[in-house]
Design a protein around this motif. Structure first.
Motif, PDB file in Angstrom:
ATOM      1  N   SER A  47      -4.173  -0.060  -2.126  1.00 32.15           N
ATOM      2  CA  SER A  47      -5.437   0.334  -2.774  1.00 32.15           C
ATOM      3  C   SER A  47      -5.186   1.409  -3.816  1.00 32.15           C
ATOM      4  CB  SER A  47      -6.467   0.796  -1.739  1.00 32.15           C
ATOM      5  OG  SER A  47      -5.907   1.739  -0.852  1.00 32.15           O
ATOM      6  N   HIS A  55       0.234  -3.291  -8.291  1.00 32.39           N
ATOM      7  CA  HIS A  55      -0.583  -3.662  -7.127  1.00 32.39           C
ATOM      8  C   HIS A  55       0.076  -4.817  -6.368  1.00 32.39           C
ATOM      9  CE1 HIS A  55      -4.016  -4.557  -4.613  1.00 32.39           C
ATOM     10  NE2 HIS A  55      -3.791  -5.828  -4.909  1.00 32.39           N
ATOM     11  N   ALA A  59       1.176  -4.904  -2.597  1.00 31.80           N
ATOM     12  CA  ALA A  59       0.615  -5.880  -1.651  1.00 31.80           C
ATOM     13  C   ALA A  59       1.752  -6.649  -0.962  1.00 31.80           C
ATOM     14  CB  ALA A  59      -0.331  -6.830  -2.380  1.00 31.80           C
ATOM     15  N   LEU A  99     -10.650  -4.336  -6.842  1.00 34.75           N
ATOM     16  CA  LEU A  99      -9.720  -4.794  -5.797  1.00 34.75           C
ATOM     17  C   LEU A  99      -9.971  -6.262  -5.449  1.00 34.75           C
ATOM     18  CD1 LEU A  99      -9.726  -1.597  -3.575  1.00 34.75           C
ATOM     19  CD2 LEU A  99      -7.755  -2.535  -4.790  1.00 34.75           C
ATOM     20  N   TYR A 104      -7.521  -8.538  -3.136  1.00 38.69           N
ATOM     21  CA  TYR A 104      -7.150  -7.600  -2.071  1.00 38.69           C
ATOM     22  C   TYR A 104      -8.264  -7.596  -1.024  1.00 38.69           C
ATOM     23  CZ  TYR A 104      -4.930  -3.438  -0.102  1.00 38.69           C
ATOM     24  OH  TYR A 104      -4.274  -2.554   0.711  1.00 38.69           O
ATOM     25  N   PHE A 131     -10.272  -1.230   4.095  1.00 41.18           N
ATOM     26  CA  PHE A 131      -9.067  -1.996   3.730  1.00 41.18           C
ATOM     27  C   PHE A 131      -8.371  -2.314   5.052  1.00 41.18           C
ATOM     28  CE2 PHE A 131      -9.292   1.392   0.268  1.00 41.18           C
ATOM     29  CZ  PHE A 131     -10.108   0.638  -0.558  1.00 41.18           C
ATOM     30  N   GLU A 134      -4.298  -2.389   5.756  1.00 39.97           N
ATOM     31  CA  GLU A 134      -3.383  -1.275   5.454  1.00 39.97           C
ATOM     32  C   GLU A 134      -2.790  -0.664   6.718  1.00 39.97           C
ATOM     33  OE1 GLU A 134      -5.326   1.288   2.589  1.00 39.97           O
ATOM     34  OE2 GLU A 134      -5.071  -0.243   1.034  1.00 39.97           O
TER      35      GLU A 134
END
Ligand SMILES: Cc1cc2nc3c(=O)[nH]c(=O)nc-3n(C[C@H](O)[C@H](O)[C@H](O)COP(=O)(O)OP(=O)(O)OC[C@H]3O[C@@H](n4cnc5c(N)ncnc54)[C@H](O)[C@@H]3O)c2cc1C
Length: 354
Positions: A47, A55, A59, A99, A104, A131, A134
């Motif tokens: 994030s 990103h 990820a 996002l 995401y 999120f 994570e």
């Protein structure tokens, strides 16, 4: 093939583990110089990012950590998710949209839903983003576990001073003599520029101190990493809380710490203590460490200089340790796929030349 990995933080450890898994003979050399890994907040996330490619790398970093955990279920890595409320209203919605456009996983929650997830927290905002993919790690322990489980040989307390080899690497030089190598990986964090200079490679780094405040253990239980407008917060397995001294600590670009340690602890407690319901929170530890941040803020992953020399130096190295370990090991062994090469293409060390 004998590979010498310079650096025994989470990056060197991950590279060593991935290399030995593929059959390489590995020696890890660590000088004992302060490691960012041992002082890190340890949040594994995508994030925070600079651009779409960064990103994507982050990820992929989350996925690589899951593969690592599948292979080694006892390493101190987990995926509790993060709750983010650095902003509200239109700014929160804009961040969620940004996002979502990157595919995401993100969900917007109302206060009552957040309260159900975190009953011990007072003063929750109207809305937060979840999120759920994570993670968190204890990076110092992950590093020592990976080195031990890799079966790599370890040389501790010895400083690497340079690399030998005009066309191809032949050895690393240390303060007590050379160690022969077919390949060398420099994963020495803030110690990397001095080592690389010996073969004419410039790796400019930023000065980026980071301060964390740990509290005495609390009876309250927190389930997620909490990303508040004041700073990030999470609970350690021993019940202590760890909080960053500034908001958005990963993006903090201060070059100096201008407060005393006690002033920092008092400032953090001023927002943290009222957040924890029904108990008084006291500080336990203040830790200062320097994040290894290359000059443009982006990771350095790739080969450089003489044949057989590879570099892996970056901030958010906890998030990126597993993916950088997978890709660097494959590059060293000559087995990297096109997809792996494309993932790290923007991050070659040669971008600082000239
Ligand atoms: C306060 C703070 C908070 C952070 N929070 C996060 C976060 O939430 N999420 C995240 O993803 N990242 C975070 N980071 C960044 C992350 O911790 C680092 O990017 C990561 O730990 C770097 O790991 P490393 O192994 O590359 O370097 P280090 O952990 O610094 O290890 C370098 C190693 O190289 C050795 N070394 C150095 N010079 C030499 C030499 N000449 N010879 C031999 N050995 C040498 C050192 O002794 C050490 O073993 C944070 C960092 C800090 C400081």
């Amino acid at each position: 093939m004998r590979v010498v990995v310079v650096g025994a933080g989470i990056m060197g450890a991950s590279i060593a583990w991935h290399l030995t898994r593929s059959g390489a003979e590995v020696i890890v050399v660590g000088s004992g110089a302060p490691a960012a890994s041992a002082a890190s907040f340890g949040w594994i996330n995508a994030s925070f990012f600079h651009d779409a490619a960064h990103h994507r790398l982050r990820a992929e970093g989350l996925s690589a950590h899951r593969r690592l955990l599948d292979a080694l279920p006892d390493v101190p890595l987990s995926f509790p998710g993060a709750l983010w409320w650095e902003a509200q209203g239109a700014d929160l919605q804009a961040f969620k949209d940004q996002l979502s456009a990157l595919d995401y996983p993100v969900a917007a929650l109302q206060r009552a839903e957040v309260q159900t997830l975190e009953p011990a927290i007072a003063g929750l905002p109207e809305e937060a983003l979840l999120f759920h993919t994570e993670g968190v790690a204890d990076p110092g322990r992950v590093a020592s576990d990976l080195i031990r489980q890799s079966g790599a040989k370890m040389i501790r307390g010895v400083r690497v001073t340079g690399i030998t080899g005009a066309r191809s690497v032949t050895a690393v030089e240390t303060e007590i003599g050379p160690i022969a190598a077919d390949k060398v990986v420099v994963a020495a964090g803030n110690g990397a520029p001095d080592i690389l200079r010996s073969v004419g490679i410039t790796l400019p780094m930023l000065r980026r101190p980071g301060v964390m405040v740990m509290t005495k253990p609390v009876t309250a239980r927190l389930s997620h990493t909490l990303v508040t407008p004041h700073g990030e917060l999470r609970q350690l397995p021993d019940g202590r809380l760890m909080a960053s001294a500034v908001a958005n600590h990963q993006g903090d670009d201060s070059e100096d710490v201008i407060e005393t340690p006690e002033a920092i602890a008092a400032r953090v407690l001023a927002w943290l203590d009222p957040m924890i319901r029904d108990e008084r929170v006291e500080w336990d530890e203040v830790t200062l460490a320097h994040r290894p941040v290359p000059q443009d803020g982006l990771p350095v992953i790739g080969s450089a200089g003489p044949e057989g020399l590879h570099v892996a130096v970056m901030h958010s190295g906890v998030t990126l340790a597993a993916i950088a370990g997978e890709v660097t090991a494959a590059q060293v062994l000559g087995t990297a796929t096109n997809a792996q090469m494309a993932l790290v293409a923007p991050y070659g060390p040669e971008r600082f030349v000239g």
